[in-house]
Design a protein around this motif. Sequence first.
Motif, PDB file in Angstrom:
ATOM      1  N   ARG A 208      57.650  12.973  78.208  1.00 47.14           N
ATOM      2  CA  ARG A 208      57.517  11.529  78.126  1.00 47.14           C
ATOM      3  C   ARG A 208      58.660  10.685  77.538  1.00 47.14           C
ATOM      4  O   ARG A 208      58.849   9.604  77.956  1.00 47.14           O
ATOM      5  CB  ARG A 208      56.328  11.392  76.947  1.00 47.14           C
ATOM      6  CG  ARG A 208      55.904   9.887  76.677  1.00 47.14           C
ATOM      7  CD  ARG A 208      54.745   9.892  75.822  1.00 47.14           C
ATOM      8  NE  ARG A 208      53.790  10.752  76.047  1.00 47.14           N
ATOM      9  CZ  ARG A 208      52.623  10.222  76.418  1.00 47.14           C
ATOM     10  NH1 ARG A 208      52.537   8.989  76.843  1.00 47.14           N
ATOM     11  NH2 ARG A 208      51.404  11.099  76.662  1.00 47.14           N
TER      12      ARG A 208
ATOM     13  N   GLU B  27      49.802   7.827  82.758  1.00 45.24           N
ATOM     14  CA  GLU B  27      50.465   6.810  82.129  1.00 45.24           C
ATOM     15  C   GLU B  27      52.015   6.754  82.977  1.00 45.24           C
ATOM     16  O   GLU B  27      52.443   5.521  82.866  1.00 45.24           O
ATOM     17  CB  GLU B  27      50.897   7.245  80.593  1.00 45.24           C
ATOM     18  CG  GLU B  27      49.586   7.406  79.877  1.00 45.24           C
ATOM     19  CD  GLU B  27      49.290   8.651  79.573  1.00 45.24           C
ATOM     20  OE1 GLU B  27      48.361   8.900  78.621  1.00 45.24           O
ATOM     21  OE2 GLU B  27      49.449   9.398  80.813  1.00 45.24           O
TER      22      GLU B  27
ATOM     23  N   THR C 239      51.130   4.706  85.987  1.00 41.37           N
ATOM     24  CA  THR C 239      50.671   3.318  85.819  1.00 41.37           C
ATOM     25  C   THR C 239      52.019   2.609  85.395  1.00 41.37           C
ATOM     26  O   THR C 239      52.467   1.709  86.075  1.00 41.37           O
ATOM     27  CB  THR C 239      49.872   3.307  84.448  1.00 41.37           C
ATOM     28  OG1 THR C 239      48.609   3.961  84.715  1.00 41.37           O
ATOM     29  CG2 THR C 239      49.523   1.863  84.168  1.00 41.37           C
TER      30      THR C 239
END
Length: 266
Positions: free
Chosen positions: A251, A37, A40
Motif C-alpha cells: 500500500r 482500493e 479504485t
Amino acid sequence: MRINGVELCFETFGSPSDPAVLLIHGACASMLWWETELCTALAARGRFVVRYDNRDTGLSESYPPGQPGYALSDMVLDAVGILDALGVARAHVVGRSMSGAIALALGVEHADRVASLTFVATTTGDPDLPQMTEAFLEASAVESSSDVESIVSVLRAYAGSSPYFDEEHVRRLAVQDVARTVNLESAMTNHFRIEFDAPRDGGFGDVVAPTLVVHGSLDPVFPLAHGEALRDAVPGASLLVLDSVGHDLPRPVWPEFVDALVRHTA
C-alpha cells in the motif's frame, strides 16, 4: 462468464469509455490481490480497470490438484476472451510475476490488442540472473498447506526484508480469498504444473508496445537484476524501481505506482 470454453470471473472499475487497463496476477493469486482500493484509485484517474481470476484461482474454472487441464497459451486466450467479452479492442496490459509470461505472449502474439505493457516483479528467465535469495528459500521451504496462516507465511517470505509488509492487511485478504476459492489446493499448486508454451514465435525483443518495468529493490524472488535485464531486453522499455519493496506491491507505494501507470497509459 463462459469464455474460451471455461468459466472465468472478472470485475471492472470505472467507465468503459476510458482507456482499459487489464490487470493479470501471478501464480496462485486471485484477482483480490489486485486490491479493490488500488483498482479504485486507478479508475479515479480515468482508467477502465479490469481484474480477473485466472484459472484455478478464486471463482474461475478449477481443475483437480496437480492436474491442470490447460497451458500458458490457454491463459493467454482467456485474457483475449475477456477483452472480447467487454468489447475492448485494445488494452494496457499489466502482468505481475508469473503472469509477465502472459503479458509477453499478448504483446508478441496479439500485438493488435495491446496498447502498452507493464511488467511487475517479473523476469526474462535468463539462467545467468541472480537466484532467489537464501533468506527467501529458507522462509518458503515449508510444507504447503491450504489455509489462511500458510498463505500469510508465504506472502511474508515474498515481501522479503521490506518494511512495508502489513500482516493484518494480508491476513484479511487471505481470509476473503480462502472463502471464495473453488479449490484452494488446486489454486496453490496447479500454476506450477502448467506448460509454458507461449509465446511460440518471438520474445522480449519483438515487443513493439510501449513498455514499463516495475520492480522492487528488495525482491527476494527475482532480485533487481531481473528487472534491469527485462528493461534491457525490450526495445525502448523504462524501469521504475520501488524502493524498499519486495516481490509484492504494498500500500505505501500505491501512489507512486498509480502515477507511473497513469503516465505510461496516457
